[in-house]
Design a protein around this motif. Structure first.
Motif, PDB file in Angstrom:
ATOM      1  N   ILE A  25      24.363  13.219  -8.221  1.00 17.73           N
ATOM      2  CA  ILE A  25      25.551  13.346  -7.381  1.00 17.73           C
ATOM      3  C   ILE A  25      25.118  13.312  -5.920  1.00 17.73           C
ATOM      4  O   ILE A  25      24.225  14.061  -5.514  1.00 17.73           O
ATOM      5  N   PHE A  26      25.753  12.445  -5.151  1.00 16.79           N
ATOM      6  CA  PHE A  26      25.508  12.337  -3.721  1.00 16.79           C
ATOM      7  C   PHE A  26      26.836  12.572  -3.017  1.00 16.79           C
ATOM      8  O   PHE A  26      27.848  12.005  -3.420  1.00 16.79           O
ATOM      9  N   SER A  27      26.835  13.391  -1.995  1.00 16.34           N
ATOM     10  CA  SER A  27      28.094  13.684  -1.315  1.00 16.34           C
ATOM     11  C   SER A  27      28.060  13.221   0.129  1.00 16.34           C
ATOM     12  O   SER A  27      26.993  13.084   0.740  1.00 16.34           O
ATOM     13  N   GLY A  28      29.236  12.973   0.647  1.00 16.95           N
ATOM     14  CA  GLY A  28      29.391  12.562   2.034  1.00 16.95           C
ATOM     15  C   GLY A  28      30.863  12.376   2.333  1.00 16.95           C
ATOM     16  O   GLY A  28      31.721  12.857   1.595  1.00 16.95           O
ATOM     17  N   THR A  29      31.149  11.661   3.384  1.00 15.45           N
ATOM     18  CA  THR A  29      32.521  11.390   3.787  1.00 15.45           C
ATOM     19  C   THR A  29      32.798   9.904   3.644  1.00 15.45           C
ATOM     20  O   THR A  29      31.989   9.076   4.082  1.00 15.45           O
ATOM     21  N   LEU A  30      33.929   9.562   3.024  1.00 13.37           N
ATOM     22  CA  LEU A  30      34.312   8.166   2.881  1.00 13.37           C
ATOM     23  C   LEU A  30      34.906   7.694   4.205  1.00 13.37           C
ATOM     24  O   LEU A  30      35.896   8.260   4.672  1.00 13.37           O
ATOM     25  N   VAL A  31      34.275   6.687   4.819  1.00 15.27           N
ATOM     26  CA  VAL A  31      34.745   6.169   6.109  1.00 15.27           C
ATOM     27  C   VAL A  31      34.920   4.660   6.015  1.00 15.27           C
ATOM     28  O   VAL A  31      34.325   3.999   5.156  1.00 15.27           O
ATOM     29  N   ALA A  32      35.734   4.126   6.905  1.00 14.23           N
ATOM     30  CA  ALA A  32      35.944   2.682   7.011  1.00 14.23           C
ATOM     31  C   ALA A  32      35.394   2.223   8.354  1.00 14.23           C
ATOM     32  O   ALA A  32      35.670   2.835   9.384  1.00 14.23           O
ATOM     33  N   ASP A  42      25.088  11.230   6.564  1.00 13.88           N
ATOM     34  CA  ASP A  42      24.801  11.794   7.876  1.00 13.88           C
ATOM     35  C   ASP A  42      24.885  10.623   8.852  1.00 13.88           C
ATOM     36  O   ASP A  42      25.165   9.506   8.455  1.00 13.88           O
ATOM     37  N   ARG A  43      24.659  10.855  10.087  1.00 18.79           N
ATOM     38  CA  ARG A  43      24.848   9.789  11.085  1.00 18.79           C
ATOM     39  C   ARG A  43      23.928   8.587  10.876  1.00 18.79           C
ATOM     40  O   ARG A  43      24.221   7.492  11.310  1.00 18.79           O
ATOM     41  N   GLU A  44      22.812   8.791  10.208  1.00 16.35           N
ATOM     42  CA  GLU A  44      21.839   7.715  10.050  1.00 16.35           C
ATOM     43  C   GLU A  44      21.810   7.121   8.651  1.00 16.35           C
ATOM     44  O   GLU A  44      21.145   6.126   8.423  1.00 16.35           O
ATOM     45  N   GLN A  45      22.502   7.737   7.714  1.00 13.62           N
ATOM     46  CA  GLN A  45      22.449   7.249   6.339  1.00 13.62           C
ATOM     47  C   GLN A  45      23.855   7.052   5.795  1.00 13.62           C
ATOM     48  O   GLN A  45      24.641   7.996   5.725  1.00 13.62           O
ATOM     49  N   ALA A  46      24.163   5.810   5.412  1.00 11.89           N
ATOM     50  CA  ALA A  46      25.465   5.490   4.829  1.00 11.89           C
ATOM     51  C   ALA A  46      25.244   4.514   3.673  1.00 11.89           C
ATOM     52  O   ALA A  46      24.380   3.648   3.735  1.00 11.89           O
ATOM     53  N   GLU A  89      18.381   0.145  -4.328  1.00  8.21           N
ATOM     54  CA  GLU A  89      18.744  -0.717  -3.206  1.00  8.21           C
ATOM     55  C   GLU A  89      20.227  -1.062  -3.189  1.00  8.21           C
ATOM     56  O   GLU A  89      20.822  -1.182  -2.132  1.00  8.21           O
ATOM     57  N   SER A  90      20.837  -1.221  -4.363  1.00 13.92           N
ATOM     58  CA  SER A  90      22.257  -1.557  -4.407  1.00 13.92           C
ATOM     59  C   SER A  90      23.140  -0.399  -3.959  1.00 13.92           C
ATOM     60  O   SER A  90      24.333  -0.568  -3.747  1.00 13.92           O
ATOM     61  N   PHE A  91      22.549   0.767  -3.769  1.00 11.82           N
ATOM     62  CA  PHE A  91      23.277   1.933  -3.273  1.00 11.82           C
ATOM     63  C   PHE A  91      22.651   2.413  -1.958  1.00 11.82           C
ATOM     64  O   PHE A  91      22.459   3.600  -1.732  1.00 11.82           O
ATOM     65  N   GLY A  92      22.315   1.462  -1.098  1.00 12.80           N
ATOM     66  CA  GLY A  92      21.818   1.800   0.226  1.00 12.80           C
ATOM     67  C   GLY A  92      20.495   2.534   0.237  1.00 12.80           C
ATOM     68  O   GLY A  92      20.190   3.276   1.162  1.00 12.80           O
ATOM     69  N   GLY A  93      19.705   2.349  -0.834  1.00 13.54           N
ATOM     70  CA  GLY A  93      18.399   2.995  -0.882  1.00 13.54           C
ATOM     71  C   GLY A  93      18.431   4.450  -1.295  1.00 13.54           C
ATOM     72  O   GLY A  93      17.441   5.154  -1.137  1.00 13.54           O
TER      73      GLY A  93
END
Length: 98
Positions: A25-32, A42-46, A89-93
């Motif tokens: 499970i990886f959490s974050g904010t969904l942004v466009a 975080d600011r450097e990883q999306a 890689e298909s998930f941004g590393g």
């Protein structure tokens, strides 16, 4: 879209080295940004969230809120076979947990 700018749990299902089901499970904010969608961790990883996955986003039920890192929404996806510590890689590393 209700999930936009809200906390999202990316729930990745895989098969481990022994052929058993594993989940990360990886959490974050969904942004466009620029017409594309990202799980901003975080600011450097999306991690890019493909448009065809958006319809799979669903609210997190109350009984799973703690398990899914207190996120408001979840996106479950199957990723096939993954080894501990492997970079996806298909998930941004994103790195599969050890």
């Amino acid at each position: 879209m209700q999930a936009l700018n809200r906390k999202l749990a990316l729930v990745l299902w895989a098969e481990d080295e022994k052929g058993e089901e594993d989940v990360a499970i990886f959490s974050g904010t969904l942004v466009a940004k620029g017409g594309r969608y990202f799980l901003e961790r975080d600011r450097e990883q999306a991690t890019e969230i493909l448009e065809e996955w958006l319809e799979r986003i669903q609210p997190v039920p109350d009984h799973l809120r703690e398990t899914l890192l207190h996120c408001d929404f979840q996106l479950p996806l199957s990723v096939g076979k993954v080894e501990s510590g492997e970079s996806m890689e298909s998930f941004g590393g994103l790195e599969w947990p050890r």
